[in-house]
Design an enzyme around this catalytic site. Structure first.
Site, PDB file in Angstrom:
ATOM      1  N   MET A   1       0.799  -1.224   0.000  1.00 10.25           N
ATOM      2  CA  MET A   1       0.000   0.000   0.000  1.00 10.25           C
ATOM      3  C   MET A   1       0.831   1.274   0.000  1.00 10.25           C
ATOM      4  O   MET A   1       0.332   2.328  -0.392  1.00 10.25           O
ATOM      5  CB  MET A   1      -0.929   0.010   1.214  1.00 10.25           C
ATOM      6  CG  MET A   1      -1.971  -1.090   1.181  1.00 10.25           C
ATOM      7  SD  MET A   1      -3.090  -1.004   2.599  1.00 10.25           S
ATOM      8  CE  MET A   1      -1.957  -1.446   3.924  1.00 10.25           C
TER       9      MET A   1
ATOM     10  N   ASP B   1      -3.064  -4.967  12.919  1.00  3.76           N
ATOM     11  CA  ASP B   1      -1.957  -5.589  12.180  1.00  3.76           C
ATOM     12  C   ASP B   1      -0.703  -5.670  13.048  1.00  3.76           C
ATOM     13  O   ASP B   1       0.396  -5.319  12.616  1.00  3.76           O
ATOM     14  CB  ASP B   1      -1.667  -4.803  10.897  1.00  3.76           C
ATOM     15  CG  ASP B   1      -0.846  -5.618   9.887  1.00  3.76           C
ATOM     16  OD1 ASP B   1      -0.895  -6.868   9.940  1.00  3.76           O
ATOM     17  OD2 ASP B   1      -0.162  -5.009   9.045  1.00  3.76           O
TER      18      ASP B   1
ATOM     19  N   TYR C   1      10.881   8.829  13.144  1.00  2.00           N
ATOM     20  CA  TYR C   1      11.847   7.862  12.628  1.00  2.00           C
ATOM     21  C   TYR C   1      12.529   7.170  13.800  1.00  2.00           C
ATOM     22  O   TYR C   1      13.124   7.821  14.662  1.00  2.00           O
ATOM     23  CB  TYR C   1      12.895   8.560  11.756  1.00  2.00           C
ATOM     24  CG  TYR C   1      14.060   7.668  11.378  1.00  2.00           C
ATOM     25  CD1 TYR C   1      13.852   6.504  10.623  1.00  2.00           C
ATOM     26  CD2 TYR C   1      15.362   7.972  11.775  1.00  2.00           C
ATOM     27  CE1 TYR C   1      14.915   5.688  10.284  1.00  2.00           C
ATOM     28  CE2 TYR C   1      16.427   7.161  11.429  1.00  2.00           C
ATOM     29  CZ  TYR C   1      16.191   6.015  10.687  1.00  2.00           C
ATOM     30  OH  TYR C   1      17.246   5.198  10.344  1.00  2.00           O
TER      31      TYR C   1
END
Length: 483
Positions: free
Chosen positions: A23, A135, A91
């Site tokens: 995706m 997920d 990050y």
């Protein structure tokens, strides 16, 4: 989708590609206005051409942005530029759990317990806002270099209370079959117990060295989650502590009602297990858990309140003069803070996250300092120290950052060189010299050189130390030294 490396997306300069999924693609980028590195998740061009999907992508990213927690990858911005739709997020310098297991195999039980604790804390925060991740898997569990575990990619998440406006298309089962709950596979409603199942499967994989179910197709794996019981963990890892096996098995129960009711209940169970593990010698106890984890536990708050109440009653029973009671309370608070600071500064290095982020070269010394602070590695701080445009103040800030890093990692001998240089700063740089002497007293004390520790302690006054408000951990350690 073409490689966006070198491109500019609004405030973000794309540095390099980190990964690619079905995706979206993920890039390392620099947010130039803040001189910080971010992970830029860019929606694939095929999906970006579908307005309904873009709307859901943006809606779910904004839901994820509301989740602010130490163990959740923070979403900074949802935006678009030149036809590209992206999410800018924190990050995490390190690697994900899947990458680590591919290199090293099974994870020792103590580390499994530590990872479960931090992921459960993240899921508990999401549960507070009625958000289900959907997920949970090793690829979405990030291991930072400093030992933090962060749950990434709430892009599949949905708000369970927003049924009328739910953007997840009916009949579409999202997630990864290797770790998906039976109810999610069957398209039934899911809640946080589904995430607990997926985390249990992840724990099974860590302990056993392989997932509980495998097959040639995703469908064959999915069917096993619904109908088949996995082999016992002890088949693959006989030495796994029975209590940990029992906890993982409950997490993986086929029926949601047989699992832990919420991530908070799981966190309570993990705390009890940590106490037992500490007694048995295979993991650290909950006294080493972070403050945010302990704050999540309502029972911990109740216990702390009860202990404080007992303490205050005991103090009143002494019938001491007011000034004497205040002095005792201050001493107790200082001792507690010193203990917490010591636990933080002397925490054991995290063995899973063994890779270091790259050091990037920046044009200005200030940007190089920001970069060093973001990655917090010796090489990063050294690059800031050696920057050709750095003035003496910037060099001293970088040396302090390097010294703090070594102290936090328990590398006291390595900390001596930058600290001795800072201790010799000109006399008009009093705060620099104070910081250095405070830190040197701690480092030499830990190295067993008590004469040097005493010498550096005598070089600073109480007033000097109180003028270091940004270094309270060092200050509390300094006051706790027995010299």
């Amino acid at each position: 989708m073409s490689d966006l490396t070198g491109r500019q997306l609004n405030d973000y300069r794309v540095l390099r590609r980190l990964g690619r999924g079905a995706m979206a693609e993920v890039y390392l980028a620099e947010q130039q206005s803040l001189a910080r590195q971010v992970a830029l998740k860019v929606l694939s061009s095929e999906l970006a051409a579908q307005p309904n999907y873009v709307e859901r992508f943006q809606h779910e990213a904004r839901s994820a942005a509301a989740l602010v927690h130490a163990n959740i990858v923070q979403v900074y911005e949802v935006g678009q530029a030149n036809g590209s739709h992206f999410i800018a997020q924190e990050y995490v310098a390190g690697q994900n759990l899947a990458e680590w297991m591919r290199r090293h195999g099974q994870v020792e039980p103590g580390r499994v317990l530590d990872i479960l604790r931090q992921v459960a804390a993240a899921l508990s925060k999401a549960h507070e806002r009625s958000i289900v991740h959907r997920d949970v898997k090793p690829e979405n569990i990030m291991l930072s270099r400093t030992g933090e575990v962060k749950v990434a990619d709430f892009g599949l998440a949905r708000v369970t209370t927003d049924s009328a406006n739910n953007r997840t298309q009916a009949g579409v089962t999202m997630g990864t079959p290797l770790y998906m709950s039976p109810e999610q596979i069957e398209g039934r409603p899911v809640d946080s117990r589904s995430d607990i199942y997926s985390l249990g499967v992840t724990a099974y994989h860590m302990l056993a060295g392989e997932p509980p179910f495998q097959g040639e197709t995703p469908l064959s794996v999915a069917v096993q989650h619904v109908n088949k019981q996995p082999l016992p963990i002890t088949t693959h890892a006989p030495a796994t502590p029975p209590a940990l096996v029992a906890l993982v098995e409950r997490m993986m129960a086929k029926k949601p009602d047989d699992r832990y009711t919420t991530p908070l209940e799981l966190l309570h169970a993990l705390r009890s297990l940590a106490k037992q593990a500490s007694d048995e010698g295979w993991a650290e106890g909950p006294e080493n858990w972070s403050a945010s984890d302990l704050a999540t536990l309502s029972s911990s708050q109740i216990e702390a309140t009860s202990e404080l109440d007992q303490l205050m009653r005991g103090t009143r029973a002494l019938q001491l003069p007011n000034f004497e009671r205040r002095r005792i309370i201050r001493l107790i608070v200082v001792a507690a803070l010193a203990g917490a600071a010591l636990a933080f500064l002397l925490r054991r290095p995290y063995v899973l996250a063994d890779s270091e982020p790259d050091v990037l070269n920046h044009d200005s010394a200030i940007q190089q300092l920001f970069h060093a602070r973001m990655i917090d590695t010796p090489a990063g701080w050294q690059a800031a120290i050696d920057h050709p445009d750095a003035n003496i103040a910037e060099v001293n800030l970088a040396k302090q950052g390097l010294a703090r890093h070594y102290l936090h990692e328990g590398q006291y001998r390595e900390a001596l060189e930058p600290l001795e240089e800072l201790a010799n700063a000109p006399r008009n740089q009093k705060n620099v010299r104070t910081f250095a002497n405070v830190a040197l007293a701690i480092a030499y004390s830990e190295l067993g050189n008590l004469d040097e520790a005493r010498r550096h302690r005598q070089l600073v006054s109480t007033t000097d130390v109180q003028e270091l408000p940004t270094d309270q951990e060092l200050v509390e350690l300094f006051y706790s030294l027995d010299l």
